[in-house]
Design a protein around this motif. Structure first.
Motif, PDB file in Angstrom:
ATOM      1  N   SER A   8       0.824  -1.213   0.000  1.00  0.00           N
ATOM      2  CA  SER A   8       0.000   0.000   0.000  1.00  0.00           C
ATOM      3  C   SER A   8       0.855   1.258   0.000  1.00  0.00           C
ATOM      4  N   ASP A   9       1.945   1.257   0.774  1.00  0.00           N
ATOM      5  CA  ASP A   9       2.849   2.413   0.780  1.00  0.00           C
ATOM      6  C   ASP A   9       3.461   2.639  -0.593  1.00  0.00           C
ATOM      7  N   ILE A  10       3.805   1.562  -1.267  1.00  0.00           N
ATOM      8  CA  ILE A  10       4.388   1.674  -2.599  1.00  0.00           C
ATOM      9  C   ILE A  10       3.387   2.267  -3.577  1.00  0.00           C
ATOM     10  N   VAL A  11       2.148   1.826  -3.524  1.00  0.00           N
ATOM     11  CA  VAL A  11       1.112   2.367  -4.408  1.00  0.00           C
ATOM     12  C   VAL A  11       0.926   3.861  -4.164  1.00  0.00           C
ATOM     13  N   LEU A  12       0.937   4.279  -2.918  1.00  0.00           N
ATOM     14  CA  LEU A  12       0.783   5.705  -2.594  1.00  0.00           C
ATOM     15  C   LEU A  12       1.966   6.525  -3.112  1.00  0.00           C
ATOM     16  N   THR A  13       3.169   5.998  -2.971  1.00  0.00           N
ATOM     17  CA  THR A  13       4.350   6.715  -3.461  1.00  0.00           C
ATOM     18  C   THR A  13       4.338   6.821  -4.983  1.00  0.00           C
ATOM     19  N   LEU A  14       3.982   5.756  -5.657  1.00  0.00           N
ATOM     20  CA  LEU A  14       3.904   5.788  -7.123  1.00  0.00           C
ATOM     21  C   LEU A  14       2.920   6.852  -7.593  1.00  0.00           C
ATOM     22  N   GLY A 122      18.918  -4.485  -6.647  1.00  0.00           N
ATOM     23  CA  GLY A 122      19.745  -5.107  -5.620  1.00  0.00           C
ATOM     24  C   GLY A 122      19.057  -5.266  -4.285  1.00  0.00           C
ATOM     25  N   ASP A 123      17.763  -4.912  -4.211  1.00  0.00           N
ATOM     26  CA  ASP A 123      17.079  -4.956  -2.917  1.00  0.00           C
ATOM     27  C   ASP A 123      17.038  -6.357  -2.316  1.00  0.00           C
ATOM     28  N   SER A 124      16.767  -7.354  -3.145  1.00  0.00           N
ATOM     29  CA  SER A 124      16.645  -8.715  -2.614  1.00  0.00           C
ATOM     30  C   SER A 124      17.996  -9.333  -2.259  1.00  0.00           C
ATOM     31  N   ALA A 125      19.089  -8.707  -2.718  1.00  0.00           N
ATOM     32  CA  ALA A 125      20.433  -9.186  -2.381  1.00  0.00           C
ATOM     33  C   ALA A 125      20.973  -8.496  -1.137  1.00  0.00           C
ATOM     34  N   GLY A 126      20.141  -7.659  -0.503  1.00  0.00           N
ATOM     35  CA  GLY A 126      20.544  -7.026   0.741  1.00  0.00           C
ATOM     36  C   GLY A 126      21.038  -5.600   0.610  1.00  0.00           C
ATOM     37  N   ALA A 127      20.847  -4.977  -0.559  1.00  0.00           N
ATOM     38  CA  ALA A 127      21.292  -3.593  -0.729  1.00  0.00           C
ATOM     39  C   ALA A 127      20.548  -2.666   0.220  1.00  0.00           C
ATOM     40  N   SER A 128      21.268  -1.696   0.771  1.00  0.00           N
ATOM     41  CA  SER A 128      20.645  -0.688   1.615  1.00  0.00           C
ATOM     42  C   SER A 128      19.885   0.303   0.748  1.00  0.00           C
ATOM     43  N   ALA A 129      19.084   1.148   1.374  1.00  0.00           N
ATOM     44  CA  ALA A 129      18.347   2.154   0.614  1.00  0.00           C
ATOM     45  C   ALA A 129      19.304   3.048  -0.169  1.00  0.00           C
ATOM     46  N   SER A 130      20.410   3.460   0.447  1.00  0.00           N
ATOM     47  CA  SER A 130      21.359   4.334  -0.259  1.00  0.00           C
ATOM     48  C   SER A 130      22.036   3.603  -1.412  1.00  0.00           C
ATOM     49  N   GLN A 131      22.299   2.310  -1.250  1.00  0.00           N
ATOM     50  CA  GLN A 131      22.888   1.537  -2.355  1.00  0.00           C
ATOM     51  C   GLN A 131      21.899   1.392  -3.508  1.00  0.00           C
ATOM     52  N   ILE A 132      20.624   1.216  -3.190  1.00  0.00           N
ATOM     53  CA  ILE A 132      19.600   1.159  -4.239  1.00  0.00           C
ATOM     54  C   ILE A 132      19.532   2.491  -4.971  1.00  0.00           C
ATOM     55  N   GLU A 133      19.555   3.583  -4.224  1.00  0.00           N
ATOM     56  CA  GLU A 133      19.521   4.905  -4.843  1.00  0.00           C
ATOM     57  C   GLU A 133      20.728   5.107  -5.756  1.00  0.00           C
ATOM     58  N   ASP A 134      21.903   4.661  -5.315  1.00  0.00           N
ATOM     59  CA  ASP A 134      23.115   4.777  -6.136  1.00  0.00           C
ATOM     60  C   ASP A 134      22.990   3.959  -7.416  1.00  0.00           C
ATOM     61  N   GLN A 160      11.973   2.675   1.265  1.00  0.00           N
ATOM     62  CA  GLN A 160      12.793   3.816   1.666  1.00  0.00           C
ATOM     63  C   GLN A 160      13.467   4.489   0.478  1.00  0.00           C
ATOM     64  N   ALA A 161      13.835   3.701  -0.536  1.00  0.00           N
ATOM     65  CA  ALA A 161      14.550   4.245  -1.691  1.00  0.00           C
ATOM     66  C   ALA A 161      13.625   4.700  -2.819  1.00  0.00           C
ATOM     67  N   LEU A 162      12.354   4.391  -2.725  1.00  0.00           N
ATOM     68  CA  LEU A 162      11.462   4.571  -3.866  1.00  0.00           C
ATOM     69  C   LEU A 162      11.309   6.029  -4.281  1.00  0.00           C
ATOM     70  N   ASN A 163      11.111   6.930  -3.334  1.00  0.00           N
ATOM     71  CA  ASN A 163      10.970   8.348  -3.688  1.00  0.00           C
ATOM     72  C   ASN A 163      12.180   8.831  -4.482  1.00  0.00           C
ATOM     73  N   ASN A 164      13.352   8.533  -3.982  1.00  0.00           N
ATOM     74  CA  ASN A 164      14.577   8.965  -4.642  1.00  0.00           C
ATOM     75  C   ASN A 164      14.707   8.345  -6.029  1.00  0.00           C
ATOM     76  N   ALA A 165      14.387   7.043  -6.146  1.00  0.00           N
ATOM     77  CA  ALA A 165      14.478   6.363  -7.436  1.00  0.00           C
ATOM     78  C   ALA A 165      13.528   6.983  -8.457  1.00  0.00           C
ATOM     79  N   LEU A 166      12.316   7.292  -8.021  1.00  0.00           N
ATOM     80  CA  LEU A 166      11.344   7.888  -8.930  1.00  0.00           C
ATOM     81  C   LEU A 166      11.758   9.301  -9.329  1.00  0.00           C
ATOM     82  N   GLU A 167      12.317  10.056  -8.390  1.00  0.00           N
ATOM     83  CA  GLU A 167      12.838  11.394  -8.704  1.00  0.00           C
ATOM     84  C   GLU A 167      13.948  11.298  -9.746  1.00  0.00           C
TER      85      GLU A 167
END
Length: 202
Positions: A8-14, A122-134, A160-167
């Motif tokens: 639900s949070d993901i749908v709201l962010t999208l 990389g989320d399922s491999a354990g990447a942090s939010a900042s690593q996903i953003e990178d 946590q990384a979704l807003n930044n990724a979409l931006e």
């Protein structure tokens, strides 16, 4: 891999970015798809204009299964989505990206096309939010004409990384659409009907 608690949070962010996503869902992986909570999560995603697609029933490695097992993995999930949403998905993403000619044949016989990603957050491999953003910054700098991203709604870091990724993606001029639209406006569903009324079978 969902639906799950973060759906639900993901749908709201999208929605904040007028972005459309494709949710490749399982039947019985992190949670059972038939729970009332997951029923509501799926209905909300569909109502918001997102595509619902198949990630098979229990996230098994399809390349290690025989024909009947592959078919069961696909059709059990299809049956659930027809009951819950009234749609049979036209696209299936094999768990682990693992499939063979038999899987392709069974999917085709079932009216479905196999989809793979070309960018893994990389989320399922354990990447942090900042690593996903990178990772998103890196792919945008290379600027391929299209990006079919792999993210999982079952990890808090994804949220946590979704807003930044979409931006990052929208700032680079990408239009965020479903898989079906990305592939030329194909129909996302093999069939549509009225959702079922909940009964003892689910």
């Amino acid at each position: 891999d969902g639906p799950y608690v973060y759906s639900s949070d993901i749908v709201l962010t999208l929605a904040k970015y007028n972005a459309k996503a494709t949710f490749f869902v399982n039947g019985n992986n992190w949670e059972c798809i038939y729970s009332r909570e997951n029923e509501m999560r799926l209905k909300a995603a569909l109502a918001a204009g997102h595509q619902i697609a198949s990630h098979t029933w229990r996230h098994a490695d399809l390349a290690n299964l025989d024909r009947d097992e592959v078919k069961s993995e696909m059709t059990q999930l299809d049956d659930a989505l027809v009951k819950i949403l009234g749609v049979k998905p036209a696209f299936v993403r094999p768990p682990y990206g693992s499939y063979n000619d038999l899987c392709r044949q069974v999917a085709q016989e079932n009216g479905q096309s196999i989809v793979q990603w070309d960018f893994d957050s990389g989320d399922s491999a354990g990447a942090s939010a900042s690593q996903i953003e990178d990772a998103y910054q890196d792919i945008v700098q290379r600027h391929p004409s299209t990006i079919l991203t792999l993210n999982h709604e079952t990890y808090e870091t994804t949220v946590q990384a979704l807003n930044n990724a979409l931006e990052t993606l929208t700032g680079a001029g990408y239009r965020l659409v479903t898989v079906a639209e990305c592939l030329g406006g194909l129909d996302p569903y093999v069939s549509r009907t009225v959702p079922a009324v909940r009964d003892a079978s689910w």
